[in-house]
Design an enzyme around this catalytic site. Structure first.
Site, PDB file in Angstrom:
ATOM      1  N   ASP A   1       3.097  34.793 -38.481  1.00  0.00           N
ATOM      2  CA  ASP A   1       2.628  33.327 -37.619  1.00  0.00           C
ATOM      3  C   ASP A   1       1.191  33.985 -37.311  1.00  0.00           C
ATOM      4  OD1 ASP A   1       1.470  31.717 -35.920  1.00  0.00           O
ATOM      5  OD2 ASP A   1       3.399  31.148 -34.895  1.00  0.00           O
ATOM      6  N   VAL A   2      -0.023  33.459 -37.936  1.00  0.00           N
ATOM      7  CA  VAL A   2      -1.272  34.052 -37.599  1.00  0.00           C
ATOM      8  C   VAL A   2      -1.552  33.897 -36.150  1.00  0.00           C
ATOM      9  CG1 VAL A   2      -2.331  33.888 -39.797  1.00  0.00           C
ATOM     10  CG2 VAL A   2      -2.481  31.943 -38.389  1.00  0.00           C
TER      11      VAL A   2
ATOM     12  N   ASP B   1       2.206  34.655 -44.185  1.00  0.00           N
ATOM     13  CA  ASP B   1       2.219  33.097 -44.082  1.00  0.00           C
ATOM     14  C   ASP B   1       3.725  33.028 -43.183  1.00  0.00           C
ATOM     15  OD1 ASP B   1       3.203  30.247 -44.496  1.00  0.00           O
ATOM     16  OD2 ASP B   1       1.476  30.398 -46.039  1.00  0.00           O
TER      17      ASP B   1
ATOM     18  N   TYR C   1     -10.057  18.619 -35.200  1.00  0.00           N
ATOM     19  CA  TYR C   1     -10.183  19.490 -36.671  1.00  0.00           C
ATOM     20  C   TYR C   1     -11.676  19.751 -36.907  1.00  0.00           C
ATOM     21  CZ  TYR C   1      -9.803  21.013 -41.412  1.00  0.00           C
ATOM     22  OH  TYR C   1      -9.608  21.524 -42.721  1.00  0.00           O
TER      23      TYR C   1
ATOM     24  N   ASN D   1      -7.378  31.994 -44.401  1.00  0.00           N
ATOM     25  CA  ASN D   1      -6.918  30.803 -45.118  1.00  0.00           C
ATOM     26  C   ASN D   1      -6.137  29.776 -44.222  1.00  0.00           C
ATOM     27  OD1 ASN D   1      -6.729  28.698 -47.483  1.00  0.00           O
ATOM     28  ND2 ASN D   1      -4.825  29.588 -46.870  1.00  0.00           N
TER      29      ASN D   1
ATOM     30  N   LYS E   1     -13.471  23.493 -37.212  1.00  0.00           N
ATOM     31  CA  LYS E   1     -14.207  24.006 -38.440  1.00  0.00           C
ATOM     32  C   LYS E   1     -15.476  24.290 -38.276  1.00  0.00           C
ATOM     33  CE  LYS E   1     -10.627  24.342 -41.222  1.00  0.00           C
ATOM     34  NZ  LYS E   1     -10.153  25.840 -41.386  1.00  0.00           N
TER      35      LYS E   1
HETATM   36  N1  LIG Z   1      -6.815  20.672 -48.575  1.00  0.00           N
HETATM   37  C1  LIG Z   1      -8.046  20.152 -48.197  1.00  0.00           C
HETATM   38  O1  LIG Z   1      -8.381  19.205 -48.709  1.00  0.00           O
HETATM   39  C2  LIG Z   1      -8.839  21.135 -47.363  1.00  0.00           C
HETATM   40  C3  LIG Z   1     -10.341  20.746 -47.362  1.00  0.00           C
HETATM   41  C4  LIG Z   1     -10.933  21.753 -46.391  1.00  0.00           C
HETATM   42  C5  LIG Z   1     -10.472  22.523 -45.978  1.00  0.00           C
HETATM   43  N2  LIG Z   1      -9.176  23.053 -45.981  1.00  0.00           N
HETATM   44  C6  LIG Z   1      -8.796  24.312 -45.597  1.00  0.00           C
HETATM   45  O2  LIG Z   1      -8.167  25.258 -46.437  1.00  0.00           O
HETATM   46  C7  LIG Z   1      -7.276  26.078 -45.655  1.00  0.00           C
HETATM   47  C8  LIG Z   1      -5.817  25.698 -46.669  1.00  0.00           C
HETATM   48  O3  LIG Z   1      -5.698  24.315 -46.616  1.00  0.00           O
HETATM   49  P1  LIG Z   1      -4.427  23.697 -47.564  1.00  0.00           P
HETATM   50  O4  LIG Z   1      -4.912  22.480 -48.015  1.00  0.00           O
HETATM   51  O5  LIG Z   1      -4.132  24.625 -48.598  1.00  0.00           O
HETATM   52  O6  LIG Z   1      -2.980  23.848 -46.485  1.00  0.00           O
HETATM   53  P2  LIG Z   1      -1.540  23.472 -47.029  1.00  0.00           P
HETATM   54  O7  LIG Z   1      -0.978  22.831 -45.408  1.00  0.00           O
HETATM   55  O8  LIG Z   1      -1.293  22.807 -47.967  1.00  0.00           O
HETATM   56  O9  LIG Z   1      -1.011  25.015 -46.822  1.00  0.00           O
HETATM   57  C9  LIG Z   1      -1.311  25.751 -45.659  1.00  0.00           C
HETATM   58  C10 LIG Z   1      -0.265  27.315 -45.613  1.00  0.00           C
HETATM   59  O10 LIG Z   1      -0.745  27.781 -44.445  1.00  0.00           O
HETATM   60  C11 LIG Z   1       0.823  28.115 -43.852  1.00  0.00           C
HETATM   61  N3  LIG Z   1       0.307  28.084 -42.331  1.00  0.00           N
HETATM   62  C12 LIG Z   1       0.178  27.181 -41.687  1.00  0.00           C
HETATM   63  N4  LIG Z   1       0.232  27.587 -40.092  1.00  0.00           N
HETATM   64  C13 LIG Z   1       0.251  28.896 -40.369  1.00  0.00           C
HETATM   65  C14 LIG Z   1       0.561  29.893 -39.153  1.00  0.00           C
HETATM   66  N5  LIG Z   1       0.482  29.612 -37.784  1.00  0.00           N
HETATM   67  N6  LIG Z   1       0.627  30.990 -39.499  1.00  0.00           N
HETATM   68  C15 LIG Z   1       0.618  31.401 -40.899  1.00  0.00           C
HETATM   69  N7  LIG Z   1       0.759  30.523 -42.072  1.00  0.00           N
HETATM   70  C16 LIG Z   1       0.533  29.472 -41.632  1.00  0.00           C
HETATM   71  C17 LIG Z   1       1.647  27.164 -44.294  1.00  0.00           C
HETATM   72  O11 LIG Z   1       2.736  27.469 -44.105  1.00  0.00           O
HETATM   73  C18 LIG Z   1       1.020  26.828 -45.646  1.00  0.00           C
HETATM   74  O12 LIG Z   1       1.699  27.663 -46.686  1.00  0.00           O
HETATM   75  C19 LIG Z   1      -7.179  25.408 -44.474  1.00  0.00           C
HETATM   76  O13 LIG Z   1      -7.890  26.241 -43.325  1.00  0.00           O
HETATM   77  C20 LIG Z   1      -7.713  24.039 -44.332  1.00  0.00           C
HETATM   78  O14 LIG Z   1      -8.182  23.664 -42.921  1.00  0.00           O
HETATM   79  C21 LIG Z   1      -8.346  22.295 -46.974  1.00  0.00           C
END
Ligand SMILES: NC(=O)c1ccc[n+]([C@@H]2O[C@H](COP(=O)([O-])OP(=O)(O)OC[C@H]3O[C@@H](n4cnc5c(N)ncnc54)[C@H](O)[C@@H]3O)[C@@H](O)[C@H]2O)c1
Length: 267
Positions: free
Chosen positions: A76-77, A54, A169, A103, A173
């Protein structure tokens, strides 16, 4: 060729071992907070050694403080060398990689007219391109180990149905769903299963930002979710664990919607 061909069944898998990840290593991107943090916790609870990639350590220290085997590697992914560094760090620490969870994702919203090239490219860089190259790098190492593996990609309900202001987005996805099916086909000969999970609305820091949360409440979205609530991150994490586990040994190339029934309803 001589003799009668005979069917060779797999040995029966006793229930006890089906969610046991002891001796296995799971690498989770974006595990510093939100759904990724919950995934890191679930795998560690199941006995795995977990390596989180992360941008920030976030709350991973809390898991380590509880005695769970979770470490953070700044990553950084979107930078391939850093993803290689993450996987190399996991190999150096634990000698193998069994599970890779793509993720990390971002979900900034813009109406169609405000989407420009930079916005689109950033969305796809994190949500799609990084997932492909992460899976490529992880599967190369799994192939070299010769014992299969599991990759789980985070898609979204938005990959299945449109949401207002979500065009870039939703497209990113939807691409994850298509990529998952393709990777599943390509990696099956190596015993590597590839699946995705599509969360619905989940209570994470990203989603609970006040302005976004207000929009969600004002739009009445919760009234359209049959279970009448958001998901908790651990509920998404449990599904990821299931797909990566021997419970799902014959599951590959599929997507599991974890959305409280939202897909069944309108927006
Ligand atoms: N929260 C929701 O309602 C929801 C719904 C559908 C899908 N998702 C998907 O689930 C996954 C996680 O979502 P979340 O809500 O936990 O997100 P979040 O924003 O709460 O957390 C995301 C994490 O990813 C890290 N991150 C962001 N960009 C990065 C990068 N370039 N390199 C490394 N780390 C990075 C951030 O630092 C953070 O710790 C995502 O792929 C999101 O699209 C979330």
């Amino acid at each position: 060729m001589s003799g009668t061909p005979s069917y060779k069944a797999l040995p029966y898998a006793p229930f006890d071992g089906l969610l046991d990840f002891r001796g296995k290593t799971a690498v989770v991107t974006g595990g510093g907070d939100g759904i990724g943090l919950a995934i890191a916790r679930r795998f560690a609870e199941a006995g795995a050694r977990v390596v989180v990639g992360d941008l920030q350590a976030g709350r991973t220290g809390e898991l380590a403080a509880e005695g769970l085997d979770v470490r953070h590697v700044p990553t950084d992914v979107t930078v391939q060398e850093q993803v290689d560094g993450l996987l190399d760090a996991a190999m150096a620490a634990h000698g193998r990689i069994d599970v890779f969870v793509n993720n990390a994702g971002i979900y900034p919203l813009r109406p169609v007219d405000d989407v420009d090239g930079a916005f689109w490219d950033r969305m796809f860089a994190v949500n799609c391109k990084a997932m492909f190259f992460g899976a490529q790098a992880a599967s190369r190492r799994m192939k070299a180990q010769g014992q299969g593996g599991a990759i789980v990609n985070l898609s979204s309900i938005c990959g299945h149905k449109p949401m207002p202001n979500h065009c870039a987005y939703d497209a990113s996805k939807g691409a994850v769903l298509a990529m998952t099916r393709n990777l599943a086909l390509a990696l099956a000969p190596h015993g590597i299963r590839v699946n995705s999970v599509s969360p619905g609305l989940t209570a994470t820091p990203g989603n609970l930002k006040p302005e976004l949360f207000r929009q969600l409440q004002d739009s009445g979205v919760l009234d359209h979710i049959p279970l009448r609530r958001q998901a908790e991150p651990f509920e998404i994490a449990s599904t990821v664990l299931f797909l990566a586990s021997p419970m799902a040994s014959y599951v590959t190339g599929t997507d599991l919607l974890v959305d409280g029934g939202w897909f069944l309803h309108g927006i």
